[in-house]
Motif scaffolding. Sequence first.
Motif: not given
Length: 314
Positions: A238, A240-241, A244-245, A275, A278-279, A314
Amino acid sequence: MLKKSKKVICIVCVLICILPVVSYSIDKEEFLKFLIDSSYPESSEESEDLKNEDVQESEKTANKDDYIKFHIGEENIPTLNSNNENKEDVSVASSEYKNNIRLTKDKPTMLIYHTHAGETYSDSPEGNYHSQNNKDKSVIEIGTLLTEQLSKKGWGIAHSIKYHDYPKFTESYISSLETVKSMLNNYKSINIALDLHRDGRDLKTNADIQKENERMTTTYNGEKVAKFFFVVGMKNPNVDEVKKLAEDITKFAQSKYPELVLPIVEKPLGKYNQYMAKNHMLIEVGSNGTSSEEAKASAKYIAEILDEYFKQYK
């Protein structure tokens, strides 16, 4: 492979005979997919290896020198791996920690933990800035302060003060992964995870320490504070997520305190457990060239940044 193919053919034949008489409440297509996956585990969309994979493959397979070179740095290896029981309490009342965990609400939404809990600051040089005997001068203390600040802002925090870097430093992320899994399983309300570290540099002289201190500190409201930055493991599924965060929070922090935050650092071979939640963030607060007091002074600013960011975006 031939044996497996024969096995699947036999299963399909049996299904052709059985499925017509089975209750229509059973999804035949899903049932068939389950049986094929059972015969060919490698065909699963998400293998068990990926589910249970540690922060980086090399931690399991590479030798110690490679692990250090790519993920830690020679300057950040403990020179003293003491297993002595720690006699000091963290600054928050020790009674609030049960089995190395403190909960500020029954249903916490944020987990703070330390893969390298033994990391200490310039005022605790023991063991190449690694110790179990100086919690008040380690990243654990920064975690306790961040827990206090965020809980006052209404957050439910789960703070783990477990040492994952003892007794085997090169298995730190394997150990912390188990903590993260356990916490996410026990407290399904958690959707934010923060692995709190301090940066490590090769500091041989007082001049080196001074130069590093200048790099990693700034002044706000007449107070000298340690800078911070985020690290992103680029091998995360993950990624990319995760990236970005880190970029979004960095940008938000720069809008409030431009001199306090440094650009994110990307680690090409790392996962760092990011991974799992979620954040998920890995944050470095100060370094071994900054004092614990300078790092502590950053906690209130970091708490403010995280609080405002997650409440707004968020």
